[in-house]
Design an enzyme around this catalytic site. Structure first.
Site, PDB file in Angstrom:
ATOM      1  N   VAL A   8      51.329  21.536  38.445  1.00 31.81           N
ATOM      2  CA  VAL A   8      52.150  21.597  37.240  1.00 31.81           C
ATOM      3  C   VAL A   8      51.576  20.729  36.120  1.00 31.81           C
ATOM      4  O   VAL A   8      51.382  19.530  36.296  1.00 31.81           O
ATOM      5  CB  VAL A   8      53.597  21.149  37.529  1.00 31.81           C
ATOM      6  CG1 VAL A   8      54.483  21.474  36.331  1.00 31.81           C
ATOM      7  CG2 VAL A   8      54.131  21.790  38.789  1.00 31.81           C
ATOM      8  N   SER A   9      51.311  21.350  34.978  1.00 32.49           N
ATOM      9  CA  SER A   9      50.706  20.665  33.839  1.00 32.49           C
ATOM     10  C   SER A   9      51.711  20.538  32.697  1.00 32.49           C
ATOM     11  O   SER A   9      52.524  21.424  32.479  1.00 32.49           O
ATOM     12  CB  SER A   9      49.494  21.473  33.370  1.00 32.49           C
ATOM     13  OG  SER A   9      49.079  21.024  32.096  1.00 32.49           O
ATOM     14  N   PRO A  10      51.618  19.420  31.938  1.00 31.61           N
ATOM     15  CA  PRO A  10      52.466  19.276  30.755  1.00 31.61           C
ATOM     16  C   PRO A  10      51.804  19.883  29.513  1.00 31.61           C
ATOM     17  O   PRO A  10      52.391  19.876  28.439  1.00 31.61           O
ATOM     18  CB  PRO A  10      52.538  17.755  30.592  1.00 31.61           C
ATOM     19  CG  PRO A  10      51.185  17.294  31.048  1.00 31.61           C
ATOM     20  CD  PRO A  10      50.772  18.225  32.160  1.00 31.61           C
ATOM     21  N   ASP A  53      43.430  20.178  33.283  1.00 30.23           N
ATOM     22  CA  ASP A  53      43.964  18.942  32.710  1.00 30.23           C
ATOM     23  C   ASP A  53      42.873  17.878  32.590  1.00 30.23           C
ATOM     24  O   ASP A  53      43.016  16.916  31.853  1.00 30.23           O
ATOM     25  CB  ASP A  53      45.096  18.373  33.581  1.00 30.23           C
ATOM     26  CG  ASP A  53      46.391  19.145  33.411  1.00 30.23           C
ATOM     27  OD1 ASP A  53      46.512  19.896  32.432  1.00 30.23           O
ATOM     28  OD2 ASP A  53      47.270  18.995  34.274  1.00 30.23           O
ATOM     29  N   ILE A  88      53.929  23.910  32.702  1.00 35.01           N
ATOM     30  CA  ILE A  88      53.375  25.219  33.048  1.00 35.01           C
ATOM     31  C   ILE A  88      52.577  25.088  34.340  1.00 35.01           C
ATOM     32  O   ILE A  88      52.183  23.985  34.728  1.00 35.01           O
ATOM     33  CB  ILE A  88      52.426  25.783  31.950  1.00 35.01           C
ATOM     34  CG1 ILE A  88      51.231  24.843  31.713  1.00 35.01           C
ATOM     35  CG2 ILE A  88      53.176  26.054  30.646  1.00 35.01           C
ATOM     36  CD1 ILE A  88      50.116  25.452  30.873  1.00 35.01           C
TER      37      ILE A  88
END
Ligand SMILES: *[C@@H]1O[C@H](CO)[C@@H](O)[C@H](O)[C@H]1NC(C)=O
Ligand SMILES: *[C@@H]1O[C@H](CO)[C@@H](O)[C@H](O)[C@H]1NC(C)=O
Ligand SMILES: *[C@@H]1O[C@H](CO)[C@@H](O)[C@H](O)[C@H]1NC(C)=O
Ligand SMILES: *[C@@H]1O[C@H](CO)[C@@H](O)[C@H](O)[C@H]1NC(C)=O
Length: 692
Positions: free
Chosen positions: A270-272, A386, A172
């Site tokens: 972009v983060s997981p 994050d 995301i």
């Protein structure tokens, strides 16, 4: 387009025999205890053991016709630095002469945030680690070098194929409001606010897969800033899964012939953590800048999709692994063809270029914009969702970092020019002005464009955001006419983030960390266009200015290992807590051993812990079924007394489903430092136990 494709095909067919490829993998694990992890800049996040080891995955490509060589190495590390690269190249040249040099070696960090730091040399980056750490530096150089040497010796005729697929539920955007600053006409060209494509290159020899490189944009931050076990995170675990699938499930990590990398690309925003940011206690949705968390000391951070960070890592890794295997099974596009590569060092603050218009996809030749001296904005201190509240700089008087306290007062004030150049960024740290004790952030970066048959690869010295990466790929594609373009992130030198000029206006974390000012991306777009042109024409570019060398000035406050001792009546390697005698699938077996300090010897490829199965009672023959590099194991090191020098190694094994019934044991290895000098190896076993 079909004409272009035909042209590539013709090239590919004519030169198919000329491509030779070698792959290699080597352990690069850094010192597993008491060294700060690089990424979250959390002073308290130091290592105390290993969950997943770090590996370097090397691909050596050779075009026999033009005798061009390209080295691409994906390293399970937070990023790469010029000092490490320079030393690797120096040692390659000792063996192979001029074959490998500053123009054709690309080292790309995967960007895991759970690996030891202190290897970058630029002062700001080593600061959270308490300065330069020679042990990390030496471990990374040795492992990377070994991976390239293995690849070099395995070079053989090969074909290259390309494939891709989409993964919709593994990433995301963590700064979605910044993304929305990009022009609507530009955003309309894309369905998502992050790239969902997994791009894959595979090398084949005699119909067999030799090696695979996957690029999928995601931060390896599934393991959060409370983790203290070395981990290659989601991308590293995806690589291990892929290598087991291609080499056989009994192959130990790093020991297989086929190498499968998941390398970094435009992962800047972009983060997981797909569940998104939530308040720590109230669980309400939040945003680090809008401070919607109201309970005392409540933080806002992102997590998911799993119950805890381990499960989240496994889920994201498995999605990437499944996607890569799906592409591997599909017919690929043959992109075999000639190789070309150009590299240039670029002094970013000295560049003046034409800005890029993302709507018309052209450069405005009548306008001029320039780079700035490096500086960090205020939002950098807030961290991201994050890793919240990373550097607590704004309350700088009482931090827990003695190195920070010592240098705090030496940070230079930004000049009027700096403030204007970086506007609207409010400058927190004028790193480009700081002279003490040495350079804080690089001014000179490393830029590479490689042509690998029908694919163009742009290796960039930092973290491009989604839209920055799309612009760069689009410029390279347009200039080269190539259908396939990939961006290799965090390569060679680390210069933080690259946000678009529009995103820069919002000054979230990624923009605050875009260190050469609002037009950083414009400079890169011009530069990569020029380099792509040079690759196409086969023309030489100037090498650019050498980055400065600080190796004589480095400061470290990391204390050395003093000595180790076993408690009275015990010896190193003695098992002091035995496993239960009976276990089943899914159980966690554990044992504890009298231990030495793991920093005494780096033990690359030789493990601190293995799980062994009895094969033959008669011969007392045991085979290793898992090592400390496997997902199922954890090697945890605990210092019991610094003064006495005593410590314990706890080793855990979560018995995977499908483990054959039988007799097993836990084996611990280490090295201790004798109080009167010298480092000696030891090892010890647990009692055996049954898996039923
Ligand atoms: C190896 O492991 C993978 C992933 O767990 C699994 O999908 C595959 O079926 C296994 N292969 C064999 C031959 O057991
Ligand atoms: C990190 O993950 C653990 C679960 O594995 C969780 O308890 C903790 O709150 C998380 N912390 C942060 C800062 O994300
Ligand atoms: C960049 O510009 C500065 C100031 O004009 C100059 O001192 C420096 O030598 C230049 N650096 C390079 C590498 O061109
Ligand atoms: C190009 O830049 C100039 C100077 O800033 C500006 O006046 C002009 O409108 C720009 N042209 C386009 C096509 O955007």
């Amino acid at each position: 387009m079909s004409r272009l494709l035909a042209a590539w095909c013709a090239l590919a067919c004519a030169c198919a025999d000329a491509l030779r490829v070698g792959v290699g993998i080597a352990d690069v694990t850094g010192p597993p205890a008491e060294i700060g992890f690089m990424g979250y800049a959390n002073f308290e996040q130091t290592g105390h053991g290993i969950h997943l080891r770090q590996f370097a995955r090397a691909f050596v490509l050779e075009d026999e016709e033009s005798s061009t060589r390209i080295v691409f190495v994906s390293v399970d590390a937070a990023m790469m630095g010029n000092g490490v690269r320079k030393e690797v190249i120096k040692r390659l040249q000792k063996r192979y002469g001029e074959l490998y040099n500053e123009h054709n070696v690309i080292l790309s960090g995967t960007h895991t945030h759970s690996t030891p730091g202190g290897f970058l040399m630029d002062f700001l980056f080593d600061l959270p680690i308490l300065g330069f750490v020679k042990e990390t530096y030496a471990a990374y150089i040795a492992g990377i070098l070994r991976s390239i040497v293995v690849a070099h010796t395995n070079v053989q005729p090969a074909k290259m194929e390309y494939g891709e697929t989409e993964i919709l539920d593994a990433n995301i955007n963590r700064s979605p409001t910044s993304y929305l600053r990009n022009p609507p006409e530009e955003r309309a060209k894309y369905q998502y606010d992050v790239d969902k494509t997994l791009a894959q290159v595979r090398f084949l020899a005699g119909g067999e897969v030799l090696g695979v490189i996957n690029w999928f944009a995601v931060h390896p931050t599934s393991m959060n800033n409370t983790n203290r076990l070395i981990s290659s995170d989601n991308v590293g675990y995806a690589s291990l899964l892929c290598e087991k699938a291609l080499n056989g499930n009994t192959t130990l990590p790093g020991k297989g012939r086929v190498v499968c990398a998941f390398a970094s690309t435009n992962l800047g925003d972009v983060s997981p953590n797909t569940r998104g940011p939530r308040c720590e206690f109230s669980r309400a949705r939040c945003d680090q800048e809008r401070l919607l968390c109201t309970l005392p000391k409540e933080r806002c951070f992102a997590s998911g999709p799993g119950r805890d960070m381990f499960e989240s890592t496994r889920i994201i890794a498995t999605k990437m692994f499944d996607a890569a295997m799906k592409v591997l099974k599909q017919p690929g596009e043959d992109l075999t063809g000639p190789l070309g590569i150009v590299h240039q060092f670029v002094a970013m603050p000295n560049q003046t270029v034409s800005p890029y218009d993302p709507v018309t996809e052209t450069f405005n030749e009548t306008a001029k914009v320039s780079g700035c001296l490096p500086a960090m904005g205020y939002s950098f201190a807030a961290g991201t969702t994050d890793g919240p509240g990373a550097f607590d700089f704004t309350q700088g008087t009482t931090t827990s970092n003695p190195l920070w306290n010592a240098v705090r007062d030496f940070i230079a004030e930004p000049t009027k020019d700096d403030i204007e150049c970086h506007a609207p960024k409010p400058i927190l740290l004028a790193t480009g002005r700081a002279k003490f004790p040495y350079e804080w952030q690089p001014r000179v970066v490393s830029c590479t464009v490689a042509r690998i048959g029908g694919l163009f690869l742009a290796a960039v010295p930092g973290e491009f955001t989604t839209m920055s990466g799309r612009r760069l790929r689009s410029v390279v594609a347009k200039t080269s006419g190539a259908k396939r373009v990939v961006l290799a992130g965090l390569s060679n030198i680390y210069s933080d983030y690259i946000a678009t000029p529009e995103e820069y206006q919002a000054q979230r974390y990624e923009a605050a960390s875009t260190i050469f000012g609002p037009h950083t991306l414009d400079i890169y777009l011009n530069k990569y266009k020029e380099l792509t042109d040079a690759v196409l024409k086969g023309s030489a570019v100037s090498p650019g200015p050498q980055p400065p060398d600080f190796s004589e000035l480095l400061i470290t406050l990391v204390p050395p290992v003093l000595w180790d001792a076993a408690p009275w009546g015990k010896e190193f390697g003695d098992c002091v807590r035995q496993p239960q005698p009976q276990h089943g699938w899914g159980d966690v077996v554990s044992a504890a051993f009298v231990s030495g300090h793991p920093r005494n010897s780096i033990r690359h490829g030789r493990w601190y812990a293995t799980i062994e199965r009895l094969e033959s009672e008669q011969d007392d023959a045991w085979t290793i079924v898992a090592t400390d590099a496997d997902w199922e194991t954890k090697y945890i090191w605990i210092r019991n007394s610094k003064i006495m020098g005593t410590s314990t190694a706890e080793i855990e094994w979560e018995i995977p489903e499908g483990t054959p019934p039988g007799t097993y044991r836990i084996h611990h290895y280490g090295n201790y430092k004798y109080i009167l000098g010298g480092i000696y190896p030891y090892h010890g076993f647990s009692d055996s136990f049954e898996v039923t």
